[in-house]
Design a protein around this motif. Structure first.
Motif: not given
Lengths: 365, 371
Positions: A14-15, A17-19, A22, A24
């Motif tokens: 999840n982390a 994918l989220n990064l 965004l 980042k």
């Protein structure tokens, strides 16, 4: 077990994918970039052009400074309060009881804000600073104290101090041997104190007093010279010390009370004077009960110093976990750094206290 | 004693006279307890001097010279030179409910009343219909959540960022306390488990939690936790805070309970095994009741610490009772009254924490079955 691993894999996925979403990246490169913010209290050279890593180091040192000072003051205050609490002076013990109960039942954040508020609102401007003997100036911008300035030749005094300490240690060992062999007791404490204070003092005077105090002076707009302690630092230091000392006082009290009354009576029966009983019989035994909870109070104090951010003292949370985070937007990296730093602080303190605890622990044969 | 009086009484008829004043009575008490020795006398005199310096000034500031009515700081200063309690008075609603909509505040009151109902059977065991009442206690968090947030059953929806003041302290405190106890028990049992992986995970979790300050965890909740949920989901900051506070408290709770577990003699475990009880049965029926009893002072201390730590939410921008007080200071009508606000909040926390510690003493006495 498989569930646990699946869970970790899931949140890491999840982390990532989220990064990605965004835009980042996960890297610590930002530490080399210039920080471009000012820090109001720096123990090492720092300007706004220094790197984020340097800012982080300043923050770590500030945290370490307030934790170190706090631990010392809290311990001294806590032992005094704990002993008074046990004294047979009814009035003093009641007062200390009220102080302890009030202090530990109020959140530490409130202590910090209250003391900071009092300092900022009730102390005068630097122009009308309250002076204590023309050496200490109290103002709402900070407390100014004289700064020692060491001239050439001060090294002799330092060397004399070192020699005196070694001489005192040798004398103590010799006196102990004499006592074990012949039973003759020397006033070890008095002689050691005399040597440790006296020898450097004589050398200091002979070498021509190579120490000057730089006094704070009233400038045109502000006080100048000397050492300046920020109200933020003082408020944090005092509040953490008061708060923790209330807990330490209770620990000391319970430690002394845990010692069997028979120990007092046995020592009395041996003809040891009452104040020596405390020093020779009670305290060494009480320390074993006191040290483990004391260690966790030291840890608490260090962790509570993170509340500095509420009054603007630039500790590790305020520097890298605050401004750097805001500027760079590297939430993950900065938070990981802050957590790791606190974990290592905790590990160092508990390792030291465990070592000390082992040293004084009862050796069972 | 004159010789003539010696035989004034028949043998056995001598009345019991009170002890001489040198060994009993108020004068003797003062002599031994306040002026027993030179140091003692000095200490007493010093204390009396300090009291003389502090107490009259404090009473003067807090009560005698204080202003209780007025609409601004100027009003207060016109009336008296001491504390300005009118400030607290006019903002009392804000201190309690935060920014909760005024028309809906009955829901907060109702939740508070129900909290007392839910807590009663837990705190005292001579409550009528205790069994049924405990079912209500278990259901209470759900009821409270529905009541406060609303959005169903015709209740108007209230966003959680309008929660504030004392209400927020109580919500976070009670949630943390209620959920950290069971999680703490599980962690403590996990730490003592024979399964190495489970043990390592529990130890690592506990040591991590105990090694970092709560405010860094709150920061994590505020800025980092949203990275670990599936993309697109967005969950409430209050819920994230509650999770962090609960996890934080359970780390400490686990260590307190471990202390209790270690105090149980090995014979108790062996006795439970020889009765043929399964692991969970022996824990539930034999080990935990004893271990929890030993751990009560520590458990209550953890509760008190957690309750005090609820003030830390102000560092991530939520206004609890302390935060409301602090932000009210920005009002130009009331500027510079920080001491009043902090003293008010301090007295409030002192009373509630002191009551909790007294309750723990009561519980210890009640459960003390030894000799």
């Amino acid at each position: 077990m498989a569930l646990l691993f699946a869970f970790f894999a899931y949140i890491i996925n999840n982390a990532v994918l989220n990064l990605q979403a965004l835009g980042k990246t996960f890297s610590f490169d930002f530490l080399q970039e210039p920080a471009s913010y000012d820090i109001n209290q720096t123990l090492i050279e720092y300007t706004s052009r220094s790197s984020h890593a340097r800012a982080m180091l300043v923050g770590i040192l500030n945290t370490a400074l307030v934790a170190f000072c706090g631990v010392i003051l809290a311990t001294v205050l806590g032992f005094i309060l704990g002993v008074i609490r046990l004294s047979n002076n009814w009035l003093a013990s009641r007062i200390v009881y009220v102080f302890i109960e009030f202090t530990r039942n109020v959140p530490v954040l409130l202590h910090i804000l209250l003391i900071h508020g009092i300092m900022v609102h009730f102390l005068p401007l630097p122009k009308q600073a309250i002076s204590v003997g023309d050496a200490l100036f109290l103002s709402n911008r900070g407390v100014y104290a004289p700064r020692p300035e060491f001239l050439d030749g001060f090294g002799f005094t330092v060397a004399a101090f070192g020699i005196a300490v070694i001489a005192a240690l040798v004398f103590r060992r010799w006196a102990k041997k004499v006592q074990e062999d012949t039973g003759k007791i020397y006033p070890v404490f008095l002689i050691c104190t005399g040597v440790i204070i006296g020898l450097p003092l004589i050398v200091f005077l002979i070498s021509g007093s190579p120490l000057v105090w730089e006094m704070p002076k009233m400038g045109r707009f502000n006080l100048q010279g000397g050492v300046m302690m920020l109200p933020e630092f003082l408020a944090l230091w005092l509040a953490l010390s008061f708060y923790t000392s209330a807990f330490i006082a209770e620990i000391v009290r319970s430690g002394i009370m845990a010692i069997n009354k028979g120990q007092w009576e046995a020592a009395g029966a041996l003809g040891i004077r009452r104040n020596r009983v405390l020093q020779l019989v009670i305290i060494p035994q009480a320390l074993r009960v006191i040290i483990p909870p004391l260690a966790s109070q030291y840890l608490n104090l260090t962790k509570n110093s993170s509340l500095a951010i509420a009054i603007g003292y630039m500790d590790i949370v305020a520097t890298i976990g605050g401004i750097t985070l805001m500027q760079t937007g590297k939430e993950m990296e900065t938070m990981i750094i802050v957590l790791l730093i606190y974990l290592s602080f905790s590990l160092v303190i508990s390792a030291f206290m465990n070592w000390y605890n082992k040293r004084i622990a009862l050796v069972e044969r | 004693m004159t010789p003539g009086l010696v035989n004034a009484y028949e043998p056995g008829e001598h009345p019991d006279w009170p002890a001489p004043s040198s060994v009993k009575g108020p004068m003797h008490w003062i002599k031994t307890n306040l002026f027993g020795s030179v140091t003692n006398t000095l200490l007493t005199l010093l204390t009396i001097y300090l009291l003389y310096k502090i107490i009259p000034a404090m009473v003067d500031w807090m009560f005698i010279d204080a202003a209780y009515t007025g609409t601004s700081r100027k009003d207060c200063e016109a009336q008296a030179s001491g504390a300005c309690w009118a400030f607290i008075g006019t903002r009392l609603q804000l201190f309690i409910y935060g920014f909760y909509p005024e028309a809906e505040r009955w829901r907060v009151n109702l939740t508070a009343v129900l909290l007392v109902v839910a807590l009663a059977p837990v705190l005292y065991d001579n409550v009528p219909h205790r069994g049924k009442a405990l079912i209500f206690t278990v259901l209470y968090p759900l009821i409270a959540g529905v009541l406060l947030v609303g959005g169903i059953f015709g209740l108007e929806y209230v966003a959680t960022d309008q929660f504030g003041g004392l209400m927020l302290n109580v919500i976070i405190g009670v949630t943390g306390i209620a959920f950290s106890l069971p999680i703490g028990i599980c962690l403590a049992l996990g730490r003592q488990s024979h399964l190495p992986v489970l043990r390592i995970v529990c130890v690592a979790f506990i040591e991590f939690i105990r090694g970092v300050p709560l405010i860094t965890l709150l920061f994590v909740a505020a800025v980092m936790l949203s990275y670990f949920v599936p993309p697109g989901t967005n969950f409430d900051l209050l819920v994230r805070m509650l999770i962090m506070v609960t996890l934080f408290a359970s780390g400490y709770m686990a260590e307190v309970i471990r202390g209790g577990l270690q105090a149980i003699p090995k014979g108790q475990y062996e006795a439970a095994d020889s009765m043929g009880l399964k692991y969970w049965q022996s824990m539930r029926l034999i080990i935990l009741p004893q271990a929890l009893k030993i751990a009560i002072p520590g458990i209550v201390n953890t509760f008190i610490a957690l309750y005090k730590d609820t003030t830390l939410v102000i560092v991530i921008g939520r206004l609890d009772i302390l935060g409301i007080g602090r932000s009210s200071l920005a009002d130009s009508k009331w500027q510079g009254l920080s001491t009043e606000v902090y003293v008010f909040v301090a007295i409030f926390f002192f009373i509630s924490c002191f009551l909790m510690s007294r309750y723990s003493l009561y519980l210890e006495k009640k459960l003390h079955t030894g000799h």
